[in-house]
Design an enzyme around this catalytic site. Structure first.
Site, short mmCIF file in Angstrom:
data_model
loop_
_atom_site.label_atom_id
_atom_site.label_comp_id
_atom_site.label_asym_id
_atom_site.label_seq_id
_atom_site.Cartn_x
_atom_site.Cartn_y
_atom_site.Cartn_z
N ASP A 31 -0.78 10.47 -10.26
CA ASP A 31 -0.78 9.88 -8.89
C ASP A 31 -0.32 10.90 -7.83
OD1 ASP A 31 -2.04 7.64 -9.63
OD2 ASP A 31 -0.38 6.41 -9.12
N GLU A 33 0.13 13.94 -8.42
CA GLU A 33 -0.73 15.32 -8.19
C GLU A 33 -1.72 15.09 -7.24
OE1 GLU A 33 -2.16 16.66 -11.96
OE2 GLU A 33 -3.21 18.32 -11.08
N ASP A 35 -1.48 12.62 -4.78
CA ASP A 35 -0.94 12.62 -3.36
C ASP A 35 -0.68 14.07 -2.87
OD1 ASP A 35 -1.37 9.91 -3.36
OD2 ASP A 35 0.77 9.56 -4.02
N SER A 80 -6.76 1.68 2.42
CA SER A 80 -5.81 2.03 1.32
C SER A 80 -4.05 1.90 1.78
CB SER A 80 -5.94 3.55 0.74
OG SER A 80 -4.92 3.99 0.01
N LYS A 132 3.67 -3.80 -6.27
CA LYS A 132 2.23 -3.16 -6.15
C LYS A 132 1.68 -3.37 -7.72
CE LYS A 132 -0.10 1.07 -4.52
NZ LYS A 132 -1.10 0.77 -5.47
N ARG A 153 -13.49 -3.45 -3.86
CA ARG A 153 -13.09 -2.62 -2.75
C ARG A 153 -14.20 -1.38 -2.27
NH1 ARG A 153 -7.73 0.25 -1.40
NH2 ARG A 153 -8.06 1.71 -3.69
N LYS A 310 5.77 -4.03 3.93
CA LYS A 310 4.73 -4.18 5.14
C LYS A 310 5.53 -4.79 6.25
CE LYS A 310 2.51 -5.90 1.27
NZ LYS A 310 1.43 -7.15 0.71
N LYS A 334 6.30 3.86 -4.47
CA LYS A 334 5.79 4.11 -5.76
C LYS A 334 7.00 4.49 -6.57
CE LYS A 334 2.19 4.62 -6.79
NZ LYS A 334 0.59 5.30 -6.70
S1 IVH Z 1 -1.17 -4.77 0.99
C1 IVH Z 1 -3.74 -1.69 3.54
N1 IVH Z 1 0.26 -5.57 -1.28
O1 IVH Z 1 -2.84 -1.07 -3.53
C2 IVH Z 1 -3.71 -2.91 2.89
N2 IVH Z 1 -1.51 -4.09 -1.62
O2 IVH Z 1 -2.97 1.63 -2.99
C3 IVH Z 1 -2.43 -3.69 2.56
N3 IVH Z 1 -2.25 -3.47 -3.85
O3 IVH Z 1 -5.55 -1.43 -1.49
C4 IVH Z 1 -2.31 -4.12 1.10
N4 IVH Z 1 -0.51 -4.53 -4.82
O4 IVH Z 1 -5.45 -2.97 -3.51
C5 IVH Z 1 -0.93 -4.79 -0.90
N5 IVH Z 1 1.24 -6.36 -3.22
C6 IVH Z 1 0.45 -5.67 -2.83
C7 IVH Z 1 -0.58 -4.84 -3.61
C8 IVH Z 1 -1.57 -4.11 -3.00
C9 IVH Z 1 -1.64 -3.67 -5.13
C10 IVH Z 1 -3.21 -2.39 -3.91
C11 IVH Z 1 -4.30 -2.89 -2.70
C12 IVH Z 1 -4.43 -1.60 -1.92
C13 IVH Z 1 -3.88 -0.61 -2.93
C14 IVH Z 1 -3.40 0.75 -1.99
#
Ligand code: IVH
Length: 427
Positions: A31, A33, A35, A80, A132, A153, A310, A334
């Site tokens: 990952d 690399e 990024d 993303s 995540k 997606r 968020k 990450k």
């Molecule tokens: S919020 C912009 N929350 O990670 C969209 N995403 O690398 C906001 N993902 O597309 C997404 N766990 O598929 C959100 N707790 C989480 C998540 C999550 C995994 C995934 C998701 C996203 C991707 C981005």
């Protein structure tokens, strides 16, 4: 190399990595690399606007839809998230968020680094933070309370219609009820396979003399892309819902993700539980919470590779808006990667007391997640044959939990000429 050529080269490399990850559910690049190359490409593109290309990996998410499934346009693009790797990067991002909103964010810092001169009234926005999940992103569409579409997606704009498979997942509500159910509701989440279910499955598979599956994420992706939903139905998949797409709320629209989430939970959607999410006041609290998650990472039922931070309030999300690939109001925080790329310098085979042969790869030393890895397990003969691992091969090595590192993938396209399959001792 001229900038122009480097741009084209980077686009090709990143597209290949994307295709491997999203379409073939394989990992060919760590990952970090990925990024790094993406950031290099973004910088070069900024210097060379004449090279602009709407299909550039800096502007698109993921891979092209897989053949064999109907495609589905997402009403709102599935974006993303930009990655950050430490508390400082999260702090810089939060500073930008606050400045973008014209409010004095992060004023709790003595050094005043994030203080916005002259900003009055508004306080820094709370940050919703949850794991995540390392699974497969899915969109669920409900029309008048009935699940009508489940889609992947895909490239973010268009995904594959995997409704028949999604319908087999027990924890996904098929109908939702209540007088406040919107006519249109799009719920987004990550489909995953619990780690213990995955391990049990691999033990069973191995006992049957078949090949192990590489990791829960690949297995989940493969399960969702089955042509026969009866196969998917046998796989113990689950979902964690983390967001919404288009929704026709009535007059009582929720003002924040945490409010929307409370409704989703009432309607039966599995969301992050109280032990893994938090609504936090500032980014030092985020850093502390994420460090705690990282410590508990191996105890969670699903694989996670970080946390997502968020801005909770929807009106602030709207004001911050998004760039072509990712929203400004969210960041993935990450964890340090637990996989890396290196070369097999030798393969040693030890003979156990019962005569079992255990192959171990001797590696060109590589730093993974803070330690130097020099050896990795190749498990057994079947696994060496499945991977087709040879001395000289470039490989991906994963280090997870307290398990010894293991070789998870061989990058065959990088195999040097003359690399021979392993010769096994006579037993
Ligand atoms: S919020 C912009 N929350 O990670 C969209 N995403 O690398 C906001 N993902 O597309 C997404 N766990 O598929 C959100 N707790 C989480 C998540 C999550 C995994 C995934 C998701 C996203 C991707 C981005």
């Amino acid at each position: 190399m001229r900038a122009r050529d480097r741009i084209l080269e980077l686009r090709e490399l990143l597209r290949r990595a994307n295709r491997a990850y999203y379409v073939d559910a394989e990992l060919i690049m760590a990952d970090t690399e990925f990024d790094g190359l993406l950031a290099e490409l973004a910088a070069l593109e900024a210097e060379h606007p004449e090279m602009d290309d709407p299909d550039s990996p800096t502007r698109r998410v993921g891979g092209e839809p897989v053949e064999g499934f109907e495609t589905r346009a997402h009403a709102a693009p599935m974006l993303s998230i930009d990655n950050t790797y430490d508390a400082d990067e999260v702090r810089e991002w939060y500073g930008r968020v606050c400045r973008g909103l014209g409010i004095g964010g992060g004023t709790k810092h003595e050094d005043g680094g994030l203080f916005v001169e002259g900003a009055v009234g508004a306080s820094p926005p709370p940050l919703y933070t949850d794991p995540k999940v390392d699974g497969v992103a899915i969109e669920l569409v409900y029309e008048n309370g009935r699940l009508t579409v489940g889609s992947t997606r895909g490239d973010g704009v268009t995904g594959e219609d995997v409704t028949a498979n999604v319908l087999t997942i027990a924890s996904i509500p098929k109908f939702i009820e209540g007088n406040d159910v919107p006519a249109l509701l799009e719920v987004r989440g990550e489909v995953y396979m619990a780690k213990d279910a995955f391990d049990a499955l691999n033990r069973k598979i191995e006992a049957e003399g078949k090949e192990r599956y590489a990791n829960p994420r690949n297995f989940t992706a493969g399960s969702l892309k089955q042509k026969d939903p009866r196969v998917t139905a046998e796989r113990p998949l689950s979902i964690l819902c983390y967001g919404i797409g288009e929704v026709t709320w009535g007059d009582d629209a929720p003002a924040s993700w945490s409010e929307a989430k409370a409704r989703l939970e009432r309607w039966g959607f599995p969301c992050a539980g109280p032990d893994v999410f938090a609504l936090l006041d500032d980014e030092p609290a985020v850093a502390e919470f994420v460090a705690g998650l990282q410590e508990r990472r191996d105890d969670l039922v699903f694989e996670i590779d970080g946390a997502v931070v968020k801005v909770d309030q929807f009106d602030l999300q709207r004001r911050l808006g998004e760039r072509s690939r990712s929203p400004r109001w969210a960041r993935a925080y990450k964890f340090p990667p637990r996989e890396g790329r290196t070369v097999i310098e030798d393969i040693e085979i030890s003979v156990g007391r019962m005569g079992a042969l255990t192959p171990v790869a001797v590696l060109r030393p590589v730093g993974i997640g803070g330690v130097t890895v020099t050896h990795a397990s190749l498990h057994n003969r079947l696994e060496v044959e499945r991977l087709d691992a040879r001395v000289g091969d470039t490989v991906m090595v994963a280090r997870r939990g307290d398990v010894i590192p293991k070789v998870v993938k061989v990058l065959k396209e990088l195999r040097p000429e003359g690399a021979e399959p392993l010769v096994w001792p006579e037993t």
